[in-house]
Scaffold this active site. Structure first.
Site, PDB file in Angstrom:
ATOM      1  N   CYS A  58     105.950  83.220 -25.046  1.00 30.47           N
ATOM      2  CA  CYS A  58     105.247  84.498 -24.427  1.00 30.47           C
ATOM      3  C   CYS A  58     104.746  84.233 -23.089  1.00 30.47           C
ATOM      4  O   CYS A  58     105.517  84.279 -22.323  1.00 30.47           O
ATOM      5  CB  CYS A  58     104.132  84.962 -25.467  1.00 30.47           C
ATOM      6  SG  CYS A  58     103.957  86.645 -25.175  1.00 30.47           S
ATOM      7  N   HIS A  82     106.165  84.899 -30.974  1.00 30.12           N
ATOM      8  CA  HIS A  82     105.109  83.855 -31.311  1.00 30.12           C
ATOM      9  C   HIS A  82     105.394  83.140 -32.642  1.00 30.12           C
ATOM     10  O   HIS A  82     104.799  83.438 -33.794  1.00 30.12           O
ATOM     11  CB  HIS A  82     103.920  84.170 -31.311  1.00 30.12           C
ATOM     12  CG  HIS A  82     103.071  84.752 -29.966  1.00 30.12           C
ATOM     13  ND1 HIS A  82     102.408  83.771 -29.333  1.00 30.12           N
ATOM     14  CD2 HIS A  82     103.231  86.224 -29.499  1.00 30.12           C
ATOM     15  CE1 HIS A  82     102.180  84.631 -28.419  1.00 30.12           C
ATOM     16  NE2 HIS A  82     102.439  85.752 -28.269  1.00 30.12           N
ATOM     17  N   GLU A 118     104.607  80.478 -33.750  1.00 30.94           N
ATOM     18  CA  GLU A 118     103.484  79.445 -34.264  1.00 30.94           C
ATOM     19  C   GLU A 118     102.650  80.215 -35.121  1.00 30.94           C
ATOM     20  O   GLU A 118     101.827  79.485 -35.776  1.00 30.94           O
ATOM     21  CB  GLU A 118     102.746  78.963 -33.082  1.00 30.94           C
ATOM     22  CG  GLU A 118     101.955  79.847 -32.163  1.00 30.94           C
ATOM     23  CD  GLU A 118     102.762  80.823 -31.262  1.00 30.94           C
ATOM     24  OE1 GLU A 118     103.946  80.632 -31.191  1.00 30.94           O
ATOM     25  OE2 GLU A 118     101.963  81.605 -30.273  1.00 30.94           O
TER      26      GLU A 118
END
Ligand code: GLN
Length: 194
Positions: A80, A176, A178
């Site tokens: 991002c 994302h 994560e």
């Protein structure tokens, strides 16, 4: 020996990347200063706000050293805001003097907040080159890629736009991974370091 991966920890979702990288088999540490940047084999630039990170990189005198390490081939993964910073060129970079600054790791043009103009945040399942099952992608005021150079491989698209790209050992995603608990993309990056 596990590769030593730093996570740029000036701003943004550093902690989630540290956890994801650990799960993917890397030795990890945070990077806030030049001495820390100098000790890592590779770097992750997290999501957050690319304009704020650019400002801090300049204030902390990390901007040019980081550009130099990337130019010398240090592998890097940006998600991002990290994707935005890894670009050679940024559209809608922000107010002059406080704008997002390109680190020029991947030969591409990105548009900041590209999806954000239509819908701030959304999720979707994307086909991803090299992964058997789709990736559940979370987009938060995300960029998209508007131009890629000849050496850049597009790994995933959303709404027709590239949202995951790779150039050598540089990787970037608009979304994302994560935050989802799916470690496949971090693993792709960590495995590429060996
Ligand atoms: N819109 C942010 C930026 O310009 C990126 C958002 C994010 O990282 N989730 O940097």
């Amino acid at each position: 020996m596990s590769p030593h991966v730093g996570v740029l920890a000036l701003q943004g979702d550093t902690r989630e990347h540290l956890a994801a990288l650990r799960d993917a088999g890397a030795e990890v540490s945070t990077v806030r200063r030049l001495t820390e940047l100098n000790t890592v084999d590779a770097l992750v630039i997290p999501g957050g706000e690319s304009t704020a990170m650019s400002h801090l990189l300049r204030e902390l005198e990390l901007l040019e050293p980081l550009r130099a390490r990337l130019a010398a081939g240090m592998p890097c993964y940006g998600s991002c805001a990290g994707m935005i910073l890894l670009a050679t060129e940024i559209n809608d970079a922000g107010v002059p003097g406080r704008e997002a600054l390109p680190l020029r790791g991947i030969d591409m043009t990105v548009r900041r907040n590209a999806f954000g103009r239509q819908v701030d945040s959304f999720e979707g399942d994307l086909d991803f080159v090299g992964l058997d099952e789709p990736v559940h992608a979370v987009f938060i005021r995300a960029p998209w890629v508007e131009r890629v150079g000849p050496d850049v491989e597009v790994l995933a698209r959303a709404a027709g736009h590239p949202v995951a790209v790779r150039q050598g050992r540089m990787l970037a995603t608009s979304f994302h991974p994560e935050v989802t608990g799916d470690r496949r993309i971090h693993k792709l990056f960590v495995d590429s370091l060996e």
